[in-house]
Design an enzyme around this catalytic site. Sequence first.
Site, PDB file in Angstrom:
ATOM      1  N   GLY A   1      73.317  23.813  44.653  1.00  0.00           N
ATOM      2  CA  GLY A   1      74.233  23.775  45.795  1.00  0.00           C
ATOM      3  C   GLY A   1      74.710  22.391  46.208  1.00  0.00           C
ATOM      4  O   GLY A   1      75.056  22.184  47.363  1.00  0.00           O
ATOM      5  N   SER A   2      74.788  21.460  45.242  1.00  0.00           N
ATOM      6  CA  SER A   2      75.296  20.138  45.647  1.00  0.00           C
ATOM      7  C   SER A   2      76.780  20.215  46.017  1.00  0.00           C
ATOM      8  O   SER A   2      77.230  19.497  46.913  1.00  0.00           O
ATOM      9  CB  SER A   2      75.047  19.094  44.559  1.00  0.00           C
ATOM     10  OG  SER A   2      75.855  19.343  43.443  1.00  0.00           O
ATOM     11  N   ASN A   3      77.530  21.087  45.350  1.00  0.00           N
ATOM     12  CA  ASN A   3      78.946  21.236  45.733  1.00  0.00           C
ATOM     13  C   ASN A   3      79.078  21.914  47.096  1.00  0.00           C
ATOM     14  O   ASN A   3      79.897  21.506  47.919  1.00  0.00           O
ATOM     15  CB  ASN A   3      79.716  22.031  44.664  1.00  0.00           C
ATOM     16  CG  ASN A   3      80.046  21.173  43.466  1.00  0.00           C
ATOM     17  OD1 ASN A   3      80.959  20.365  43.505  1.00  0.00           O
ATOM     18  ND2 ASN A   3      79.273  21.330  42.401  1.00  0.00           N
TER      19      ASN A   3
ATOM     20  N   MET B   1      77.881  31.564  38.580  1.00  0.00           N
ATOM     21  CA  MET B   1      77.965  31.610  37.123  1.00  0.00           C
ATOM     22  C   MET B   1      78.543  32.902  36.535  1.00  0.00           C
ATOM     23  O   MET B   1      78.623  33.037  35.326  1.00  0.00           O
ATOM     24  CB  MET B   1      76.569  31.361  36.523  1.00  0.00           C
ATOM     25  CG  MET B   1      76.058  29.976  36.844  1.00  0.00           C
ATOM     26  SD  MET B   1      77.307  28.738  36.408  1.00  0.00           S
ATOM     27  CE  MET B   1      76.399  27.234  36.592  1.00  0.00           C
TER      28      MET B   1
ATOM     29  N   ASN C   1      87.552  27.252  41.961  1.00  0.00           N
ATOM     30  CA  ASN C   1      86.332  27.014  41.175  1.00  0.00           C
ATOM     31  C   ASN C   1      86.305  25.568  40.700  1.00  0.00           C
ATOM     32  O   ASN C   1      87.351  24.973  40.457  1.00  0.00           O
ATOM     33  CB  ASN C   1      86.314  27.939  39.950  1.00  0.00           C
ATOM     34  CG  ASN C   1      85.048  27.785  39.122  1.00  0.00           C
ATOM     35  OD1 ASN C   1      83.946  27.685  39.681  1.00  0.00           O
ATOM     36  ND2 ASN C   1      85.183  27.736  37.812  1.00  0.00           N
TER      37      ASN C   1
ATOM     38  N   HIS D   1      84.950  23.235  37.636  1.00  0.00           N
ATOM     39  CA  HIS D   1      84.443  23.385  36.262  1.00  0.00           C
ATOM     40  C   HIS D   1      84.230  22.005  35.649  1.00  0.00           C
ATOM     41  O   HIS D   1      85.130  21.161  35.693  1.00  0.00           O
ATOM     42  CB  HIS D   1      85.431  24.202  35.409  1.00  0.00           C
ATOM     43  CG  HIS D   1      84.909  24.426  34.032  1.00  0.00           C
ATOM     44  ND1 HIS D   1      83.961  25.387  33.748  1.00  0.00           N
ATOM     45  CD2 HIS D   1      85.136  23.759  32.872  1.00  0.00           C
ATOM     46  CE1 HIS D   1      83.651  25.327  32.470  1.00  0.00           C
ATOM     47  NE2 HIS D   1      84.347  24.337  31.912  1.00  0.00           N
TER      48      HIS D   1
HETATM   49  C1  GRF Z   1      78.280  22.269  38.637  1.00  0.00           C
HETATM   50  O1  GRF Z   1      78.106  21.388  37.567  1.00  0.00           O
HETATM   51  C2  GRF Z   1      79.550  23.059  38.496  1.00  0.00           C
HETATM   52  O2  GRF Z   1      80.572  22.343  37.912  1.00  0.00           O
HETATM   53  C3  GRF Z   1      79.099  24.197  37.614  1.00  0.00           C
HETATM   54  O3  GRF Z   1      77.804  24.507  38.090  1.00  0.00           O
HETATM   55  C4  GRF Z   1      77.212  23.339  38.649  1.00  0.00           C
HETATM   56  C5  GRF Z   1      76.747  23.645  40.050  1.00  0.00           C
HETATM   57  O4  GRF Z   1      76.100  22.582  40.670  1.00  0.00           O
HETATM   58  N1  GRF Z   1      80.064  25.265  37.658  1.00  0.00           N
HETATM   59  P1  GRF Z   1      75.651  22.681  42.188  1.00  0.00           P
HETATM   60  O5  GRF Z   1      74.820  23.955  42.340  1.00  0.00           O
HETATM   61  O6  GRF Z   1      76.864  22.690  43.048  1.00  0.00           O
HETATM   62  O7  GRF Z   1      74.801  21.447  42.400  1.00  0.00           O
END
Ligand code: GRF
Length: 200
Positions: free
Chosen positions: A12-14, A83, A106, A108
């Site tokens: 969940g860093s994003n 995913m 999304n 990617h």
């Molecule tokens: C990221 O590298 C994103 O590009 C991919 O899954 C990963 C998720 O990372 N689709 P996070 O859970 O947001 O840290």
Amino acid sequence: MPKAVILASGQGSNAQAILKRLAVGNMSLEVVAVLSDKKNPGVKEKADFFQTPFESFHFDNFNELLGLLKKYNPEWAFLAGYMKILPKKILEYFYDSTYKVYRVLNIHPSLLPSFPGLNAYEQAYYSLSDQSGITLHFVDEGVDTGPILFQKSFLIDRAKETLEDIKKKGQKIEHELYTQAIESIETGHIFNLLNQGRVK
Ligand code: GRF
């Protein structure tokens, strides 16, 4: 205020970058829930920290996900390390009839159309290419094929950088691009990008 949900399965860093941007920015967009197909993923902690409701659904029960969407009533979905491929009945929930896109974004970790699908960092690192990058795109019915909104590249120096180094470098860019996308939704600019044909 437009409402959004984040769909995430991992660390969940994003999600954290999105929630942080919204928290510090006094912004007119609200993430009303973080939804996950995992019971207790890392992203839950991030949702808790920002006091955003967290809900999980069974990974192949999209009726359960649809029920959550009806409960929270979002206009946007931000896929952040989710995913699975969303079926049409979920995408249709987010259909924007004016701009003819699904309001689903999304992130990617490659320069699409190169290296779609799973393990894109690995695919890029073990390829012959000396650069890769990150793509922020609208989602359509395909696998990482929707209209591209933002892309940023980076160099791969295999003599000096491990796969882990590349992932770290890429994730920083992922967070930047998601922040940029959120800002463009707020200003309405996101649809100008579509109109101007900037979106590929
Ligand atoms: C990221 O590298 C994103 O590009 C991919 O899954 C990963 C998720 O990372 N689709 P996070 O859970 O947001 O840290």
